[in-house]
Design a protein around this motif. Structure first.
Motif, PDB file in Angstrom:
ATOM      1  N   MET A 193      49.348 -40.127 -25.764  1.00  0.00           N
ATOM      2  CA  MET A 193      49.922 -40.244 -24.439  1.00  0.00           C
ATOM      3  C   MET A 193      51.267 -40.970 -24.584  1.00  0.00           C
ATOM      4  O   MET A 193      51.360 -41.997 -25.241  1.00  0.00           O
ATOM      5  N   SER A 194      52.261 -40.440 -23.946  1.00  0.00           N
ATOM      6  CA  SER A 194      53.601 -41.026 -24.043  1.00  0.00           C
ATOM      7  C   SER A 194      53.682 -42.305 -23.212  1.00  0.00           C
ATOM      8  O   SER A 194      52.892 -42.508 -22.279  1.00  0.00           O
ATOM      9  N   PRO A 195      54.642 -43.172 -23.513  1.00  0.00           N
ATOM     10  CA  PRO A 195      54.811 -44.396 -22.726  1.00  0.00           C
ATOM     11  C   PRO A 195      55.066 -44.121 -21.240  1.00  0.00           C
ATOM     12  O   PRO A 195      54.576 -44.859 -20.374  1.00  0.00           O
ATOM     13  N   ILE A 196      55.787 -43.043 -20.923  1.00  0.00           N
ATOM     14  CA  ILE A 196      56.062 -42.691 -19.523  1.00  0.00           C
ATOM     15  C   ILE A 196      54.767 -42.285 -18.818  1.00  0.00           C
ATOM     16  O   ILE A 196      54.512 -42.692 -17.684  1.00  0.00           O
ATOM     17  N   GLU A 197      53.939 -41.511 -19.488  1.00  0.00           N
ATOM     18  CA  GLU A 197      52.659 -41.113 -18.905  1.00  0.00           C
ATOM     19  C   GLU A 197      51.753 -42.321 -18.695  1.00  0.00           C
ATOM     20  O   GLU A 197      51.087 -42.432 -17.660  1.00  0.00           O
ATOM     21  N   LEU A 198      51.751 -43.226 -19.661  1.00  0.00           N
ATOM     22  CA  LEU A 198      50.950 -44.440 -19.537  1.00  0.00           C
ATOM     23  C   LEU A 198      51.438 -45.289 -18.369  1.00  0.00           C
ATOM     24  O   LEU A 198      50.635 -45.793 -17.581  1.00  0.00           O
ATOM     25  N   LEU A 199      52.745 -45.421 -18.222  1.00  0.00           N
ATOM     26  CA  LEU A 199      53.323 -46.170 -17.107  1.00  0.00           C
ATOM     27  C   LEU A 199      52.941 -45.528 -15.770  1.00  0.00           C
ATOM     28  O   LEU A 199      52.581 -46.219 -14.816  1.00  0.00           O
ATOM     29  N   ALA A 200      52.996 -44.211 -15.699  1.00  0.00           N
ATOM     30  CA  ALA A 200      52.629 -43.512 -14.469  1.00  0.00           C
ATOM     31  C   ALA A 200      51.156 -43.750 -14.126  1.00  0.00           C
ATOM     32  O   ALA A 200      50.815 -43.994 -12.967  1.00  0.00           O
ATOM     33  N   MET A 201      50.293 -43.721 -15.120  1.00  0.00           N
ATOM     34  CA  MET A 201      48.867 -43.968 -14.888  1.00  0.00           C
ATOM     35  C   MET A 201      48.641 -45.400 -14.412  1.00  0.00           C
ATOM     36  O   MET A 201      47.872 -45.644 -13.471  1.00  0.00           O
ATOM     37  N   GLU A 202      49.305 -46.353 -15.043  1.00  0.00           N
ATOM     38  CA  GLU A 202      49.142 -47.751 -14.646  1.00  0.00           C
ATOM     39  C   GLU A 202      49.668 -47.983 -13.232  1.00  0.00           C
ATOM     40  O   GLU A 202      49.095 -48.746 -12.456  1.00  0.00           O
ATOM     41  N   SER A 203      50.751 -47.311 -12.884  1.00  0.00           N
ATOM     42  CA  SER A 203      51.314 -47.421 -11.545  1.00  0.00           C
ATOM     43  C   SER A 203      50.335 -46.883 -10.507  1.00  0.00           C
ATOM     44  O   SER A 203      50.136 -47.495  -9.442  1.00  0.00           O
ATOM     45  N   GLN A 204      49.712 -45.761 -10.790  1.00  0.00           N
ATOM     46  CA  GLN A 204      48.729 -45.187  -9.875  1.00  0.00           C
ATOM     47  C   GLN A 204      47.519 -46.116  -9.716  1.00  0.00           C
ATOM     48  O   GLN A 204      46.994 -46.284  -8.618  1.00  0.00           O
ATOM     49  N   GLU A 205      47.098 -46.723 -10.819  1.00  0.00           N
ATOM     50  CA  GLU A 205      45.972 -47.647 -10.771  1.00  0.00           C
ATOM     51  C   GLU A 205      46.318 -48.877  -9.936  1.00  0.00           C
ATOM     52  O   GLU A 205      45.517 -49.350  -9.135  1.00  0.00           O
ATOM     53  N   GLN A 206      47.529 -49.391 -10.079  1.00  0.00           N
ATOM     54  CA  GLN A 206      47.960 -50.537  -9.286  1.00  0.00           C
ATOM     55  C   GLN A 206      47.997 -50.170  -7.796  1.00  0.00           C
ATOM     56  O   GLN A 206      47.547 -50.935  -6.943  1.00  0.00           O
ATOM     57  N   HIS A 207      48.503 -48.999  -7.494  1.00  0.00           N
ATOM     58  CA  HIS A 207      48.541 -48.549  -6.104  1.00  0.00           C
ATOM     59  C   HIS A 207      47.122 -48.443  -5.532  1.00  0.00           C
ATOM     60  O   HIS A 207      46.869 -48.855  -4.403  1.00  0.00           O
ATOM     61  N   ARG A 208      46.194 -47.924  -6.324  1.00  0.00           N
ATOM     62  CA  ARG A 208      44.806 -47.810  -5.884  1.00  0.00           C
ATOM     63  C   ARG A 208      44.216 -49.186  -5.576  1.00  0.00           C
ATOM     64  O   ARG A 208      43.563 -49.383  -4.550  1.00  0.00           O
ATOM     65  N   ARG A 209      44.487 -50.179  -6.447  1.00  0.00           N
ATOM     66  CA  ARG A 209      43.971 -51.535  -6.214  1.00  0.00           C
ATOM     67  C   ARG A 209      44.569 -52.132  -4.944  1.00  0.00           C
ATOM     68  O   ARG A 209      43.869 -52.759  -4.156  1.00  0.00           O
ATOM     69  N   TYR A 210      45.873 -51.965  -4.739  1.00  0.00           N
ATOM     70  CA  TYR A 210      46.512 -52.477  -3.517  1.00  0.00           C
ATOM     71  C   TYR A 210      45.898 -51.818  -2.288  1.00  0.00           C
ATOM     72  O   TYR A 210      45.662 -52.462  -1.281  1.00  0.00           O
ATOM     73  N   HIS A 211      45.667 -50.512  -2.391  1.00  0.00           N
ATOM     74  CA  HIS A 211      45.074 -49.778  -1.266  1.00  0.00           C
ATOM     75  C   HIS A 211      43.697 -50.342  -0.936  1.00  0.00           C
ATOM     76  O   HIS A 211      43.346 -50.524   0.230  1.00  0.00           O
ATOM     77  N   GLU A 212      42.881 -50.637  -1.948  1.00  0.00           N
ATOM     78  CA  GLU A 212      41.557 -51.211  -1.728  1.00  0.00           C
ATOM     79  C   GLU A 212      41.656 -52.591  -1.077  1.00  0.00           C
ATOM     80  O   GLU A 212      40.855 -52.937  -0.216  1.00  0.00           O
ATOM     81  N   LEU A 213      42.651 -53.371  -1.493  1.00  0.00           N
ATOM     82  CA  LEU A 213      42.784 -54.731  -0.963  1.00  0.00           C
ATOM     83  C   LEU A 213      43.385 -54.781   0.431  1.00  0.00           C
ATOM     84  O   LEU A 213      42.963 -55.563   1.277  1.00  0.00           O
ATOM     85  N   PHE A 214      44.411 -53.945   0.687  1.00  0.00           N
ATOM     86  CA  PHE A 214      45.227 -54.114   1.882  1.00  0.00           C
ATOM     87  C   PHE A 214      45.178 -52.947   2.854  1.00  0.00           C
ATOM     88  O   PHE A 214      45.884 -52.945   3.851  1.00  0.00           O
ATOM     89  N   GLY A 215      44.371 -51.942   2.607  1.00  0.00           N
ATOM     90  CA  GLY A 215      44.212 -50.856   3.561  1.00  0.00           C
ATOM     91  C   GLY A 215      45.206 -49.722   3.381  1.00  0.00           C
ATOM     92  O   GLY A 215      45.827 -49.563   2.334  1.00  0.00           O
ATOM     93  N   LEU A 216      45.347 -48.952   4.438  1.00  0.00           N
ATOM     94  CA  LEU A 216      46.144 -47.730   4.373  1.00  0.00           C
ATOM     95  C   LEU A 216      47.634 -47.981   4.290  1.00  0.00           C
ATOM     96  O   LEU A 216      48.381 -47.136   3.834  1.00  0.00           O
ATOM     97  N   ASN A 217      48.093 -49.123   4.767  1.00  0.00           N
ATOM     98  CA  ASN A 217      49.522 -49.377   4.814  1.00  0.00           C
ATOM     99  C   ASN A 217      49.843 -50.708   4.144  1.00  0.00           C
ATOM    100  O   ASN A 217      50.190 -51.676   4.821  1.00  0.00           O
TER     101      ASN A 217
END
Length: 64
Positions: free
Chosen positions: A1-25
């Motif tokens: 997996m390339s560094p860019i792909e890894l960064l994109a995956m980590e970014s999506q995971e961070q967004h998912r965690r924020y969504h779980e913590l803080f709701g839809l917005n």
């Protein structure tokens, strides 16, 4: 997996965690406002319970 792909995956995971913590917005802070509202409600309830105990003139002394 390339560094860019890894960064994109980590970014999506961070967004998912924020969504779980803080709701839809997460950017608008709706989840944070909800947390603050719940904290105020809990604080008010704690003060009411505390005052209720004080009003009972509670003592650890045993009289008889």
């Amino acid at each position: 997996m390339s560094p860019i792909e890894l960064l994109a995956m980590e970014s999506q995971e961070q967004h998912r965690r924020y969504h779980e913590l803080f709701g839809l917005n997460p950017v608008g802070g709706d989840g944070l406002r909800d947390i603050a509202r719940r904290a105020r409600e809990l604080s008010l309830r704690e003060r009411e319970v505390r005052q209720g105990v004080i009003d009972l003139n509670f003592s650890t002394a045993v009289t008889g």
